[in-house]
Design a protein around this motif. Structure first.
Motif, PDB file in Angstrom:
ATOM      1  N   LEU A 114       0.825  -1.210   0.000  1.00 24.63           N
ATOM      2  CA  LEU A 114       0.000   0.000   0.000  1.00 24.63           C
ATOM      3  C   LEU A 114       0.859   1.259   0.000  1.00 24.63           C
ATOM      4  CD1 LEU A 114      -2.773  -1.043   2.552  1.00 24.63           C
ATOM      5  CD2 LEU A 114      -3.004  -0.813   0.069  1.00 24.63           C
ATOM      6  N   VAL A 115       1.925   1.233   0.795  1.00 20.79           N
ATOM      7  CA  VAL A 115       2.814   2.392   0.845  1.00 20.79           C
ATOM      8  C   VAL A 115       3.477   2.615  -0.509  1.00 20.79           C
ATOM      9  CG1 VAL A 115       4.951   3.297   1.844  1.00 20.79           C
ATOM     10  CG2 VAL A 115       3.226   2.289   3.319  1.00 20.79           C
ATOM     11  N   GLY A 116       3.866   1.525  -1.170  1.00 16.16           N
ATOM     12  CA  GLY A 116       4.469   1.656  -2.501  1.00 16.16           C
ATOM     13  C   GLY A 116       3.513   2.289  -3.496  1.00 16.16           C
ATOM     14  N   LYS A 117       2.253   1.826  -3.496  1.00 16.10           N
ATOM     15  CA  LYS A 117       1.250   2.408  -4.395  1.00 16.10           C
ATOM     16  C   LYS A 117       1.014   3.880  -4.052  1.00 16.10           C
ATOM     17  CE  LYS A 117      -1.251  -1.909  -5.286  1.00 16.10           C
ATOM     18  NZ  LYS A 117      -2.545  -2.617  -5.148  1.00 16.10           N
ATOM     19  N   MET A 118       0.928   4.185  -2.751  1.00 17.19           N
ATOM     20  CA  MET A 118       0.700   5.561  -2.328  1.00 17.19           C
ATOM     21  C   MET A 118       1.860   6.457  -2.771  1.00 17.19           C
ATOM     22  SD  MET A 118      -0.065   7.054   1.494  1.00 17.19           S
ATOM     23  CE  MET A 118       1.594   6.722   2.094  1.00 17.19           C
ATOM     24  N   THR A 119       3.070   5.942  -2.683  1.00 14.68           N
ATOM     25  CA  THR A 119       4.239   6.721  -3.103  1.00 14.68           C
ATOM     26  C   THR A 119       4.187   7.041  -4.581  1.00 14.68           C
ATOM     27  OG1 THR A 119       5.596   5.683  -1.383  1.00 14.68           O
ATOM     28  CG2 THR A 119       6.746   6.742  -3.209  1.00 14.68           C
ATOM     29  N   ILE A 120       3.799   6.045  -5.388  1.00 13.74           N
ATOM     30  CA  ILE A 120       3.690   6.266  -6.839  1.00 13.74           C
ATOM     31  C   ILE A 120       2.641   7.329  -7.147  1.00 13.74           C
ATOM     32  CG2 ILE A 120       3.018   5.189  -9.025  1.00 13.74           C
ATOM     33  CD1 ILE A 120       4.210   2.570  -7.964  1.00 13.74           C
ATOM     34  N   GLU A 121       1.470   7.225  -6.486  1.00 14.33           N
ATOM     35  CA  GLU A 121       0.396   8.193  -6.731  1.00 14.33           C
ATOM     36  C   GLU A 121       0.804   9.589  -6.273  1.00 14.33           C
ATOM     37  OE1 GLU A 121      -2.329   7.686  -8.439  1.00 14.33           O
ATOM     38  OE2 GLU A 121      -1.684   5.626  -8.774  1.00 14.33           O
ATOM     39  N   LEU A 122       1.487   9.656  -5.139  1.00 17.41           N
ATOM     40  CA  LEU A 122       1.930  10.964  -4.642  1.00 17.41           C
ATOM     41  C   LEU A 122       2.937  11.594  -5.599  1.00 17.41           C
ATOM     42  CD1 LEU A 122       2.314  10.304  -0.805  1.00 17.41           C
ATOM     43  CD2 LEU A 122       0.672  11.847  -1.908  1.00 17.41           C
ATOM     44  N   GLU A 123       3.802  10.775  -6.167  1.00 17.44           N
ATOM     45  CA  GLU A 123       4.764  11.300  -7.138  1.00 17.44           C
ATOM     46  C   GLU A 123       4.043  11.842  -8.372  1.00 17.44           C
ATOM     47  OE1 GLU A 123       7.407   8.081  -7.851  1.00 17.44           O
ATOM     48  OE2 GLU A 123       8.616   8.429  -6.053  1.00 17.44           O
ATOM     49  N   LYS A 124       2.983  11.132  -8.812  1.00 15.90           N
ATOM     50  CA  LYS A 124       2.196  11.622  -9.951  1.00 15.90           C
ATOM     51  C   LYS A 124       1.519  12.944  -9.609  1.00 15.90           C
ATOM     52  CE  LYS A 124       1.097   7.094 -11.959  1.00 15.90           C
ATOM     53  NZ  LYS A 124      -0.007   6.146 -12.297  1.00 15.90           N
ATOM     54  N   VAL A 125       0.889  12.984  -8.416  1.00 18.34           N
ATOM     55  CA  VAL A 125       0.202  14.218  -7.988  1.00 18.34           C
ATOM     56  C   VAL A 125       1.192  15.365  -7.876  1.00 18.34           C
ATOM     57  CG1 VAL A 125      -1.047  15.309  -6.091  1.00 18.34           C
ATOM     58  CG2 VAL A 125      -1.664  13.006  -6.823  1.00 18.34           C
ATOM     59  N   GLY A 126       2.367  15.078  -7.319  1.00 20.75           N
ATOM     60  CA  GLY A 126       3.380  16.123  -7.184  1.00 20.75           C
ATOM     61  C   GLY A 126       3.809  16.665  -8.529  1.00 20.75           C
ATOM     62  N   GLY A 127       4.007  15.755  -9.516  1.00 17.06           N
ATOM     63  CA  GLY A 127       4.385  16.211 -10.858  1.00 17.06           C
ATOM     64  C   GLY A 127       3.303  17.047 -11.501  1.00 17.06           C
ATOM     65  N   ASN A 128       2.040  16.586 -11.384  1.00 20.17           N
ATOM     66  CA  ASN A 128       0.923  17.349 -11.962  1.00 20.17           C
ATOM     67  C   ASN A 128       0.776  18.699 -11.287  1.00 20.17           C
ATOM     68  OD1 ASN A 128       0.327  15.215 -13.671  1.00 20.17           O
ATOM     69  ND2 ASN A 128      -1.165  14.307 -12.292  1.00 20.17           N
ATOM     70  N   THR A 129       0.950  18.719  -9.972  1.00 23.17           N
ATOM     71  CA  THR A 129       0.809  19.981  -9.246  1.00 23.17           C
ATOM     72  C   THR A 129       1.884  20.969  -9.654  1.00 23.17           C
ATOM     73  OG1 THR A 129      -0.105  18.756  -7.371  1.00 23.17           O
ATOM     74  CG2 THR A 129       0.597  20.996  -6.957  1.00 23.17           C
ATOM     75  N   GLN A 130       3.089  20.472  -9.884  1.00 26.19           N
ATOM     76  CA  GLN A 130       4.172  21.354 -10.337  1.00 26.19           C
ATOM     77  C   GLN A 130       3.835  21.939 -11.700  1.00 26.19           C
ATOM     78  OE1 GLN A 130       6.620  22.477  -8.755  1.00 26.19           O
ATOM     79  NE2 GLN A 130       7.137  21.094  -7.086  1.00 26.19           N
ATOM     80  N   GLU A 131       3.276  21.121 -12.580  1.00 28.38           N
ATOM     81  CA  GLU A 131       2.881  21.621 -13.901  1.00 28.38           C
ATOM     82  C   GLU A 131       1.783  22.674 -13.775  1.00 28.38           C
ATOM     83  OE1 GLU A 131       1.771  18.306 -16.266  1.00 28.38           O
ATOM     84  OE2 GLU A 131       3.792  17.454 -16.372  1.00 28.38           O
ATOM     85  N   VAL A 132       0.804  22.402 -12.902  1.00 29.88           N
ATOM     86  CA  VAL A 132      -0.279  23.375 -12.686  1.00 29.88           C
ATOM     87  C   VAL A 132       0.279  24.677 -12.139  1.00 29.88           C
ATOM     88  CG1 VAL A 132      -2.333  23.865 -11.308  1.00 29.88           C
ATOM     89  CG2 VAL A 132      -2.070  21.634 -12.380  1.00 29.88           C
ATOM     90  N   SER A 133       1.191  24.570 -11.194  1.00 28.65           N
ATOM     91  CA  SER A 133       1.789  25.761 -10.598  1.00 28.65           C
ATOM     92  C   SER A 133       2.513  26.592 -11.654  1.00 28.65           C
ATOM     93  CB  SER A 133       2.754  25.360  -9.482  1.00 28.65           C
ATOM     94  OG  SER A 133       3.353  26.499  -8.899  1.00 28.65           O
ATOM     95  N   ALA A 134       3.265  25.910 -12.521  1.00 32.00           N
ATOM     96  CA  ALA A 134       3.985  26.626 -13.586  1.00 32.00           C
ATOM     97  C   ALA A 134       3.016  27.288 -14.553  1.00 32.00           C
ATOM     98  CB  ALA A 134       4.903  25.653 -14.326  1.00 32.00           C
ATOM     99  N   ALA A 135       1.929  26.561 -14.909  1.00 34.77           N
ATOM    100  CA  ALA A 135       0.938  27.128 -15.834  1.00 34.77           C
ATOM    101  C   ALA A 135       0.245  28.334 -15.211  1.00 34.77           C
ATOM    102  CB  ALA A 135      -0.093  26.062 -16.208  1.00 34.77           C
ATOM    103  N   VAL A 136      -0.085  28.240 -13.923  1.00 35.09           N
ATOM    104  CA  VAL A 136      -0.751  29.351 -13.234  1.00 35.09           C
ATOM    105  C   VAL A 136       0.159  30.569 -13.190  1.00 35.09           C
ATOM    106  CG1 VAL A 136      -1.589  30.124 -10.988  1.00 35.09           C
ATOM    107  CG2 VAL A 136      -2.322  27.925 -11.873  1.00 35.09           C
ATOM    108  N   GLU A 137       1.439  30.351 -12.935  1.00 31.41           N
ATOM    109  CA  GLU A 137       2.378  31.477 -12.908  1.00 31.41           C
ATOM    110  C   GLU A 137       2.467  32.138 -14.284  1.00 31.41           C
ATOM    111  OE1 GLU A 137       6.083  30.081 -11.492  1.00 31.41           O
ATOM    112  OE2 GLU A 137       5.412  29.803  -9.414  1.00 31.41           O
ATOM    113  N   GLU A 138       2.435  31.321 -15.338  1.00 30.43           N
ATOM    114  CA  GLU A 138       2.486  31.883 -16.696  1.00 30.43           C
ATOM    115  C   GLU A 138       1.230  32.709 -16.985  1.00 30.43           C
ATOM    116  OE1 GLU A 138       2.964  30.340 -21.329  1.00 30.43           O
ATOM    117  OE2 GLU A 138       3.176  28.940 -19.661  1.00 30.43           O
ATOM    118  N   ILE A 139       0.066  32.181 -16.574  1.00 37.42           N
ATOM    119  CA  ILE A 139      -1.182  32.924 -16.759  1.00 37.42           C
ATOM    120  C   ILE A 139      -1.140  34.232 -15.972  1.00 37.42           C
ATOM    121  CG2 ILE A 139      -3.674  32.895 -16.319  1.00 37.42           C
ATOM    122  CD1 ILE A 139      -3.585  29.874 -16.805  1.00 37.42           C
TER     123      ILE A 139
END
Length: 271
Positions: free
Chosen positions: A225-250
């Motif tokens: 479960l921890v392994g799966k959670m780590t993978i999902e958190l890494e995905k969320v972190g990557g998506n959030t970074q992209e959103v943050s960059a897009a918001v800053e550009e806007i």
């Protein structure tokens, strides 16, 4: 002669890029017409001066006559101005000009509209900054959770090692209990009490081994479960970074628009 003023009509007409309508008239009728592209009146060369026109009124009063006409007539509001023309103090005709008031009205509204636009864009920019900050905080939180989940995984691995040790001890204890039972049986009546103790030790060893096995399964499930959670958190972190960059550009784009709106308002004030 009134015809001598035809060239003046052309100059006025061309000065406003052929948008304003200009009329030259004598004491009875229109003798030269330059119809603009914005205001098109039902007047032609030879048309008798209408009784309600500014042209006839300026001849009657001998003064400049200016009148505002609403959009209910031609679908667009306009201003009509008529000037009498005199020669040797005698009125021989006049020049009438009609121009749309929409441009002036728009220019009057433009400063307030520009100001409202600028303020709205500034508010949006502030909101975008808050969103960007929240997105970054979420990304940081996700990264922290990823690190913590890895720590949990490490702890689970360490617990697995402890369980393996317990299982090893239980196995050794089981062997010792078996050997003790054998020795107690050899001792006969003297070793009967010791045999009971040896049996209990074997029972505890078997129970410990079973519990260790169950704990090992639980730890394995936790690690999965921890392994799966780590993978999902890494995905969320990557998506959030992209959103943050897009918001800053806007946000940067909106700030540019806000600056342009302010410059536009300043330019309008100078018109």
């Amino acid at each position: 002669m009134i015809e001598d003023y035809i060239q003046l009509v052309d100059v006025i007409f061309d000065t406003d890029f052929e948008k304003t309508s200009v009329f030259l008239f004598d004491l009875e009728k229109y003798i030269y017409v330059r119809m603009g592209s914005v205001i098109k009146l039902p007047l032609d060369v030879g048309t008798i001066l209408p009784a309600t026109s500014t042209s006839l009124e300026c001849l009657q009063t001998g003064n400049k006559v200016q009148r505002m006409v609403g959009a209910e007539i031609l679908g667009i509001s306009y201003t009509g101005v008529a000037y009498p023309i005199r020669e040797n103090g005698v009125i021989i005709g006049g020049i009438a000009v009609t121009g749309s008031t929409e441009r002036e009205s728009s220019l009057r509204k433009l400063p307030s509209l520009s100001k409202n636009l600028s303020e709205s864009l500034q508010q949006v920019a502030a909101a975008i900054e808050n969103i960007a900050a929240s997105a970054q905080a979420l990304a940081d939180g996700g990264q922290a959770l990823t690190i913590q989940s890895q720590e949990v995984n490490d702890k689970a691995f360490a617990m697995g090692e402890v369980v393996e040790y317990i299982n090893s001890v239980a196995s050794d204890t089981k062997v010792l209990g078996l050997n003790a039972s054998i020795e107690a049986a050899r001792a006969g009546e003297v070793g009967r009490g010791f045999a009971v103790v040896a049996t209990e030790i074997r029972t505890m060893a078997i129970s410990s081994a079973t519990s260790a096995k169950d704990i090992r399964k639980i730890i394995g499930g936790i690690q999965g479960l921890v392994g799966k959670m780590t993978i999902e958190l890494e995905k969320v972190g990557g998506n959030t970074q992209e959103v943050s960059a897009a918001v800053e550009e806007i946000g940067a784009t909106i700030e540019t628009l806000a600056e342009s709106a302010i410059e536009l308002a300043a330019l309008v004030e100078n018109i």
